[in-house]
Design a protein around this motif. Structure first.
Motif, PDB file in Angstrom:
ATOM      1  N   PHE A   9     -46.414   3.625 102.045  1.00 21.66           N
ATOM      2  CA  PHE A   9     -45.572   2.439 102.108  1.00 21.66           C
ATOM      3  C   PHE A   9     -44.128   2.859 102.385  1.00 21.66           C
ATOM      4  N   THR A  60     -39.343  -1.406 101.814  1.00 21.82           N
ATOM      5  CA  THR A  60     -39.399  -2.864 101.962  1.00 21.82           C
ATOM      6  C   THR A  60     -40.797  -3.435 101.779  1.00 21.82           C
ATOM      7  N   ASN A  61     -41.859  -2.680 102.121  1.00 22.94           N
ATOM      8  CA  ASN A  61     -43.198  -3.274 102.022  1.00 22.94           C
ATOM      9  C   ASN A  61     -43.963  -2.820 100.798  1.00 22.94           C
ATOM     10  N   ASN A  62     -43.405  -1.942  99.981  1.00 23.66           N
ATOM     11  CA  ASN A  62     -44.092  -1.508  98.773  1.00 23.66           C
ATOM     12  C   ASN A  62     -44.321  -2.694  97.844  1.00 23.66           C
ATOM     13  N   ASP A 108     -46.113  -5.393  98.759  1.00 22.68           N
ATOM     14  CA  ASP A 108     -46.321  -6.597  99.568  1.00 22.68           C
ATOM     15  C   ASP A 108     -47.821  -6.902  99.670  1.00 22.68           C
ATOM     16  N   SER A 133     -49.406  -8.538 101.727  1.00 22.85           N
ATOM     17  CA  SER A 133     -49.907  -8.528 103.099  1.00 22.85           C
ATOM     18  C   SER A 133     -50.295  -7.130 103.571  1.00 22.85           C
ATOM     19  N   ASN A 134     -50.067  -6.102 102.745  1.00 19.46           N
ATOM     20  CA  ASN A 134     -50.457  -4.746 103.131  1.00 19.46           C
ATOM     21  C   ASN A 134     -51.971  -4.589 103.228  1.00 19.46           C
ATOM     22  N   ASN A 192     -51.800  -2.407  97.192  1.00 21.86           N
ATOM     23  CA  ASN A 192     -50.672  -2.861  98.035  1.00 21.86           C
ATOM     24  C   ASN A 192     -49.331  -2.236  97.665  1.00 21.86           C
ATOM     25  N   PHE A 242     -34.851  -6.451 102.305  1.00 22.83           N
ATOM     26  CA  PHE A 242     -35.513  -7.698 102.637  1.00 22.83           C
ATOM     27  C   PHE A 242     -35.141  -8.769 101.613  1.00 22.83           C
TER      28      PHE A 242
END
Length: 640
Positions: free
Chosen positions: A123, A126-128, A130, A132-133, A161, A509
């Motif tokens: 990850f 910003t996406n850690n 999330d 949607s992962n 995720n 984000f």
């Protein structure tokens, strides 16, 4: 007709054969394997899957080439599956290792944008976390990271995720005879077996680990009730991920997988051998006694010299000609090493995407400091970075965290800041374990302080400074709870009256202005937008992305909706208990909405914001059409 039926039958048999091939496989070594590698991962000549090498801070991925159909299309449930693999982590130095490795189920093989180090190549900042992962991972982690709530530096965890494990336990295996778990060291350099089994009927994920010479224990180390149907997509890739580091090497020796059944037992005798450990030479017993004294003398002398060299190397620094002009801002590594007591874990203040921060006390002046320890491999990038550090170290304002200086050692960069005893603001806003909460007067003082600091950056210093990462976690609190804006790692400087050429989108984000994602051009107005989000964050006590309400609900959208419905005060943090002046709170919320307006022209400057806060300029009507500050207020500002 018979020919068509025969062809159809052959195709069905072929499809079944292919499904069997890719729904079940066994690799006793990887000389002949259907793996797709990227990063620093490689297959050694002996058949070892080597996920990392001596390259620092580079991820390594190895995924099975073909995706697996893991869902039953009729009911949407995830099929049961089982996997078994043998891994080993060989540390470069005893008892010291970088991040570990992970078994992964992912929608993609490449994991684009994933960072190494604490993110294990899975990850990024910003996406850690999330949803949607759609990533499931079992981590074998050899670093304790406070950022993710790790339990220790030698654990196994189930990750969904993100890297904050839903279940974790110290690495150990169950011994039937004594009815207890026995500890394992993941960095022992010895191969170990891992079994991961998911049962769809029971919705249970089990993880079991043991030394290679021990049969599968009867009790798993981890057992979690989890319905994977919302996490796993119809097709997924399976494989391994790790972080490149010069502290150790990560290997997988063999791997088996089976859907709707038990994974095949690996043939341990046919697995490739790990690289042999290096052993120093020994003196033989044939050395005659007369020579022994000479040898001992030489050994003691050599040991003394080696000790002095190691001691010198321990504090060795890198100094280049271009840094000489900046030496007034440079600390010695030895001084910082002693100040932080050798960068001990007990002095660790926090961990973030840019490094680890330690508390220290300078030996000479007894000044308390905070030392951010980072790594940097690019010499040119280091030079540019240090140039900006030197510029930022000249900033002087009571609401900016003071950068006292820096130090360099090999690939490390150390930044020295003034110590802020009360830590970051987000701890007071979101940490449920905090004994006290911020009252309204404290929150107002923090907002005013940050606004004053931003005005200095945008208009009052000799150059314009765009911070680019304004958020609660970058606002630190001193002993009197004054807010100070810190972390200038993403900031950029340019001259007054010039046009900033900043076209790389960075930030966090939730705080990024909408025009920034389209043009990539950071300006003082994009800073103002982030400050507006920050105001709402402080008043509402909620994060910019309100996942607890809805995955897509943004704090700014929620506040705008409440304002349009005439109930703006309902967004105020409930922990305040109504102990505030409603008119004052409404004014601050309206300033936050004006700053976070989607149209840049509608946002005020930081000078106007300070005048709103001081009562020197009346707040205009919040524009709905994006026309911005009215000419009348602009004239008032010029005349003030």
């Amino acid at each position: 007709m018979e020919l068509k039926l025969s062809i159809l039958l052959v195709l069905c048999l072929l499809a079944g054969s292919l499904a069997t091939k890719y729904d079940e496989f066994t690799y006793n070594g990887f000389k002949r394997s259907d793996l797709c590698l990227d990063g620093v991962a490689e297959i050694t000549p002996s058949g070892l899957l080597k996920l990392t090498n001596a390259t620092r801070y580079q991820p390594g991925h190895a995924f099975h080439k073909m995706p697996l159909h893991l869902k039953n299309t009729s009911d949407g449930n995830v099929y049961s599956f089982s996997t078994c693999f043998v891994f080993a982590i060989l540390p470069e130095h005893p008892d010291v290792s970088g991040p570990g490795l992970a078994f992964v189920l992912s929608p993609t093989r490449g994991l684009p944008g994933a960072l190494p180090n604490q993110y294990l190549g899975l990850f990024n900042l910003t996406n850690n976390g999330d949803p949607s992962n759609h990533v499931l991972a079992v981590e074998l982690d050899t670093v304790s990271n406070m950022e993710f709530g790790d339990i220790d530096s030698n654990h196994v965890g189930i990750d969904v995720n993100g890297l904050r494990s839903i279940n974790a336990a110290p690495a150990s295996y169950f011994i039937e005879k004594i009815g207890e778990f026995k500890n394992l060291s993941l960095i022992s350099g010895e191969p170990m077996l891992v079994w991961i089994d998911y049962s769809n009927p029971e919705k249970t994920l089990n993880v079991t680990i043991s030394p290679i010479n021990v049969p599968k224990p009867s009790r798993p180390l981890l057992s979690s009730f989890i319905n994977l149907s919302s996490i796993i997509l119809d097709t997924m890739y399976i494989g391994f991920s790790s972080s490149g580091t010069n502290l150790g090497y990560h290997y997988v020796l063999g791997w088996s997988f089976k859907m709707n059944g038990q994974a095949a037992t690996l043939n341990l005798s046919s697995l490739p051998s790990l690289p042999s450990k290096k052993h120093g030479g020994k003196l033989t017993s044939l050395i005659i006694w007369p020579a022994l004294g000479v040898v001992v003398f030489i050994a003691i002398t050599a040991f003394g010299i080696a000790y002095m060299i190691r001691r010198k190397a321990r504090y060795a620094e890198v100094v280049e000609e271009w840094e000489i002009e900046h030496r007034t801002h440079r600390f010695s590594y030895k001084e910082l090493f002693k100040a932080t007591k050798g960068f001990r874990e007990v002095n660790l203040l926090g961990v973030g995407g840019f490094g680890r921060v330690y508390k220290g006390k300078l030996p000479s002046s007894k000044t308390e400091i905070a030392v951010k320890r980072m790594s940097h491999d690019s010499k040119q990038g280091m030079r540019e970075f240090v140039g900006e550090i030197v510029s930022n170290s000249q900033l002087r304002h009571r609401n900016l965290v003071q950068l006292l200086g820096y130090s360099r050692r090999k690939g490390e960069l150390l930044l020295v800041y003034e110590f802020m005893p009360n830590g970051s603001l987000d701890n007071f806003l979101y940490d449920a374990n905090r004994p006290t909460t911020l009252n309204w007067s404290q929150r107002l003082k923090i907002i005013r302080g940050v606004a004053s600091g931003l005005l200095y950056l945008h208009e009052e210093w000799e150059q314009i400074v765009i911070h680019r990462d304004i958020k609660a976690s970058n606002v630190l609190l001193d002993r009197e709870m004054n807010g100070k804006l810190g972390d200038f790692g993403l900031s950029r400087l340019y001259d007054h009256g010039s046009n900033p050429q900043i076209t790389h989108v960075v930030g966090t984000f939730g705080y990024i202005a909408p025009e920034l994602t389209k043009t990539g051009r950071a300006t003082t107005s994009t800073d103002v937008f982030a400050f507006g989000v920050f105001i709402l964050e402080v008043v509402c006590g909620r994060r910019p992305i309100m996942l607890q309400e809805s995955p897509d609900l943004h704090l700014v959208d929620w506040a705008w909706r409440s304002w349009r419905n005439g109930v703006i005060l309902e967004v105020t943090d409930a922990s305040l208990g109504g102990d505030y002046d409603p008119g004052e709170v409404e004014l601050i919320l309206n300033i936050g909405l004006l700053c976070s307006h989607p149209v840049p022209a509608a946002r005020p400057t930081m000078r106007q914001v300070m005048q709103f806060l001081d009562g020197d300029l009346s707040l205009p009507d919040i524009p709905k059409d994006g026309r911005g500050i009215t000419p009348q207020h602009a004239e008032e500002l010029e005349g003030s």
